[in-house]
Motif scaffolding. Structure first.
Motif, short mmCIF file in Angstrom:
data_model
loop_
_atom_site.label_atom_id
_atom_site.label_comp_id
_atom_site.label_asym_id
_atom_site.label_seq_id
_atom_site.Cartn_x
_atom_site.Cartn_y
_atom_site.Cartn_z
N GLY A 54 52.92 -71.02 -29.86
CA GLY A 54 51.67 -70.28 -30.03
C GLY A 54 50.54 -70.86 -29.20
O GLY A 54 49.74 -70.13 -28.59
N THR A 55 50.46 -72.20 -29.13
CA THR A 55 49.41 -72.85 -28.34
C THR A 55 49.61 -72.57 -26.86
O THR A 55 48.64 -72.29 -26.13
N LEU A 56 50.85 -72.61 -26.38
CA LEU A 56 51.14 -72.34 -24.96
C LEU A 56 50.81 -70.90 -24.60
O LEU A 56 50.18 -70.63 -23.57
N ILE A 57 51.20 -69.95 -25.46
CA ILE A 57 50.91 -68.54 -25.20
C ILE A 57 49.40 -68.31 -25.17
O ILE A 57 48.88 -67.56 -24.33
N ALA A 58 48.66 -68.94 -26.09
CA ALA A 58 47.21 -68.79 -26.12
C ALA A 58 46.58 -69.26 -24.81
O ALA A 58 45.68 -68.61 -24.26
N GLY A 59 47.06 -70.39 -24.29
CA GLY A 59 46.56 -70.89 -23.00
C GLY A 59 46.85 -69.91 -21.88
O GLY A 59 46.00 -69.68 -21.01
N MET A 60 48.04 -69.29 -21.90
CA MET A 60 48.41 -68.32 -20.87
C MET A 60 47.55 -67.06 -20.96
O MET A 60 47.13 -66.51 -19.94
N VAL A 61 47.29 -66.62 -22.19
CA VAL A 61 46.42 -65.44 -22.40
C VAL A 61 45.04 -65.70 -21.80
O VAL A 61 44.46 -64.84 -21.12
N ALA A 62 44.49 -66.90 -22.03
CA ALA A 62 43.17 -67.24 -21.52
C ALA A 62 43.14 -67.28 -20.00
O ALA A 62 42.18 -66.82 -19.37
N VAL A 63 44.20 -67.81 -19.39
CA VAL A 63 44.28 -67.88 -17.92
C VAL A 63 44.33 -66.47 -17.32
O VAL A 63 43.60 -66.15 -16.37
N ILE A 64 45.18 -65.61 -17.89
CA ILE A 64 45.29 -64.24 -17.38
C ILE A 64 43.97 -63.49 -17.54
O ILE A 64 43.50 -62.80 -16.61
N ALA A 65 43.33 -63.63 -18.70
CA ALA A 65 42.05 -62.95 -18.94
C ALA A 65 40.97 -63.45 -17.99
O ALA A 65 40.12 -62.67 -17.52
N SER A 66 40.98 -64.75 -17.69
CA SER A 66 39.97 -65.32 -16.79
C SER A 66 40.15 -64.82 -15.37
O SER A 66 39.17 -64.71 -14.62
N PHE A 67 41.40 -64.51 -14.97
CA PHE A 67 41.64 -63.92 -13.65
C PHE A 67 41.21 -62.46 -13.63
O PHE A 67 40.69 -61.97 -12.63
N TYR A 92 24.58 -66.21 -22.25
CA TYR A 92 25.99 -66.53 -22.04
C TYR A 92 26.88 -65.49 -22.71
O TYR A 92 28.00 -65.80 -23.12
N GLY A 93 26.36 -64.27 -22.81
CA GLY A 93 27.07 -63.20 -23.51
C GLY A 93 28.45 -62.92 -22.95
O GLY A 93 29.41 -62.74 -23.70
N GLN A 94 28.58 -62.87 -21.59
CA GLN A 94 29.88 -62.57 -20.99
C GLN A 94 30.91 -63.64 -21.32
O GLN A 94 32.07 -63.33 -21.62
N LEU A 95 30.48 -64.90 -21.26
CA LEU A 95 31.40 -66.00 -21.59
C LEU A 95 31.85 -65.91 -23.04
O LEU A 95 33.04 -66.10 -23.35
N ILE A 96 30.92 -65.62 -23.94
CA ILE A 96 31.26 -65.51 -25.36
C ILE A 96 32.24 -64.37 -25.59
O ILE A 96 33.21 -64.50 -26.33
N GLY A 120 37.20 -62.54 -27.14
CA GLY A 120 38.21 -61.52 -26.84
C GLY A 120 39.60 -62.10 -26.75
O GLY A 120 40.57 -61.53 -27.28
N CYS A 121 39.73 -63.25 -26.07
CA CYS A 121 41.04 -63.91 -25.97
C CYS A 121 41.55 -64.33 -27.34
O CYS A 121 42.73 -64.16 -27.67
N MET A 122 40.65 -64.88 -28.15
CA MET A 122 41.05 -65.33 -29.49
C MET A 122 41.44 -64.15 -30.37
O MET A 122 42.40 -64.23 -31.14
N ALA A 123 40.70 -63.05 -30.25
CA ALA A 123 41.02 -61.86 -31.02
C ALA A 123 42.36 -61.28 -30.59
O ALA A 123 43.16 -60.82 -31.43
N PHE A 124 42.64 -61.33 -29.29
CA PHE A 124 43.92 -60.82 -28.76
C PHE A 124 45.09 -61.63 -29.34
O PHE A 124 46.10 -61.08 -29.75
N VAL A 125 44.93 -62.95 -29.37
CA VAL A 125 45.98 -63.81 -29.93
C VAL A 125 46.15 -63.52 -31.42
O VAL A 125 47.28 -63.40 -31.93
N ALA A 126 45.02 -63.41 -32.14
CA ALA A 126 45.08 -63.20 -33.59
C ALA A 126 45.64 -61.84 -33.97
O ALA A 126 46.39 -61.72 -34.95
N LEU A 127 45.30 -60.80 -33.19
CA LEU A 127 45.63 -59.43 -33.60
C LEU A 127 46.77 -58.80 -32.80
O LEU A 127 47.23 -57.71 -33.16
#
Length: 408
Positions: A85-98, A209-213, A218-225
């Motif tokens: 789960g931790t590895l997938i979360a990191g990958m989700v964040a990397v993809i979203a940041s790109f 810092y709205g976009q960063l938030i 968004g990444c955390m919600a994607f992982v959770a939901l």
């Protein structure tokens, strides 16, 4: 007065917490100078942090000393889920940041904060925590040390007399009762925490810092939901959302406001008991999850590191992005189970792109600014997932063995 207390206690805890949340918001807007209200939040979190190490120590010890040979736990499956789960979360964040690159307006660094020098240092710290003095571990809420010594003493007590084991069990039950009393005060604690956040930080400071938030949440919600329900469905082969939402509601809400995985351990223990999970398993998996199950931290590390890279004009190739996913996952396992723990590991990830430490510490400063929302959502994801993964490991095992489960 007694009738009023009975009626209050008959209302579900979640509803009482929501009432405290609303009242805290109103009071912060009407009387922002009423500092005694904020004290309620500090007292609540302080009480949880104080009792949690003692609870974990005696629960684990009691579970092990009365453990019968042949009784099986799901720890291997749970640890595998934590790491996956931790590895997938990191990958989700990397993809979203790109997909949604963000450039930061850098601020002054986080003075007085010393980040770790590398992954080796993070892992060395974890190993040193294993052999930390047991009294020191309890005093400093070092859960790796607490778990280690509880395992040692629990196994050593397996061959002790029944009367000795009963003493340990009685102490464990007494501490559990004290925890239930503290958690019953959660609505007042949440009221104080919400009041303090709005009265001191305000919402205005977060707008720049709205976009960063949005990207972080968004990444955390994607992982959770999305990610967690997919993992849950694979394990239990039925609609995952009732269990996912139950964990988010009953664990995520308190974790959101306490902003500490460690402080939320008693809440998670209570939820596991309500779900009818194996006490031998969750008494170990929940405190362990508060230390190594850090999907939210992996997201924070990856997003802020790539935001720093985009800000500095550093080109990031796919290979480096994959390495960042793994690095953020490994680093996140070393993140402290307290507020802001993941931010100290951002400079470590930034070093992967050759970003100077002084710039990386400015990114950490940005992290502290958005931390009111980022750290709350991160902790809610981390802590609720501890219970979710513990539950689905047991459900998967029961399904394979053809056993009925108490879990809805």
């Amino acid at each position: 007065m007694n009738n009023l207390a009975v009626k209050w206690n008959n209302i579900s805890l979640v509803k009482r917490i929501i009432m405290g949340l609303i009242l805290g918001t109103i009071l912060a807007l009407v009387v922002p100078s009423a500092t005694p209200i904020a004290l309620l939040g500090s007292l609540f979190v302080g009480a949880l942090k104080a009792i949690a190490p003692v609870l974990v120590f005696f629960l684990v010890m009691a579970a092990l000393c009365q453990h019968k040979e042949g009784k099986k736990t799901n720890m291997k499956s749970i640890v595998a889920l934590y790491l996956l789960g931790t590895l997938i979360a990191g990958m989700v964040a990397v993809i979203a940041s790109f997909m949604f690159p963000i450039k930061l307006t850098l601020v002054a660094g986080a003075e007085g904060v010393t980040p770790p020098g590398g992954v080796g240092e993070v892992l060395q710290t974890l190993l040193m925590n294993v052999v930390s003095n047991p009294v020191s571990s309890l005093a400093n809420a070092n859960y790796i040390g607490i778990l280690t010594w509880a395992l040692v003493f629990g196994l050593a007590l397996k061959n002790s007399s029944d009367s000795t084991k009963q003493v340990i069990i009685n102490i464990s039950d007494a501490v559990s009762q004290a925890v239930r009393w503290i958690i019953n005060l959660a609505p007042f604690g949440i009221m104080g925490l919400v009041f303090d956040t709005i009265a001191t930080a305000g919402i205005e400071s977060l707008f720049s810092y709205g976009q960063l938030i949005v990207l972080l949440v968004g990444c955390m919600a994607f992982v959770a939901l999305v990610v967690n329900p997919i993992l849950t469905f694979i394990a239990i082969r039925k609609n995952p959302y009732p269990l996912v939402f139950k964990c988010l509601k009953e664990s995520g809400i308190t974790a959101f406001f306490t902003r500490s995985s460690a402080a939320n351990i008693p809440v998670n223990m209570g939820l596991c008991k309500d779900l009818g999970l194996n006490k031998d398993t969750y008494s170990v998996s929940i405190p362990l999850g508060a230390t190594i199950n850090m999907g939210g931290a992996a997201i924070t590390i990856s997003v802020l590191a790539l935001a720093a890279a985009h800000t500095m004009g550093v080109k990031v190739d796919i290979g480096t992005a994959v390495i960042l996913s793994v690095l953020s996952a490994v680093s996140a396992c070393g993140a402290s189970g307290v507020a802001g723990g993941s931010l100290l590991l951002v400079p470590l990830a930034c070093s992967l792109f050759g970003i100077p430490n002084d710039i990386a510490m400015q990114v950490v400063g940005v992290g502290f600014i958005v931390g009111v929302i980022q750290d709350s959502c991160e902790t809610a994801l981390n802590s609720s997932t501890d219970v979710l993964y513990t539950a689905i490991a047991e459900l998967a095992k029961n399904r394979k063995e053809g056993k009925a489960s108490k879990i809805a």
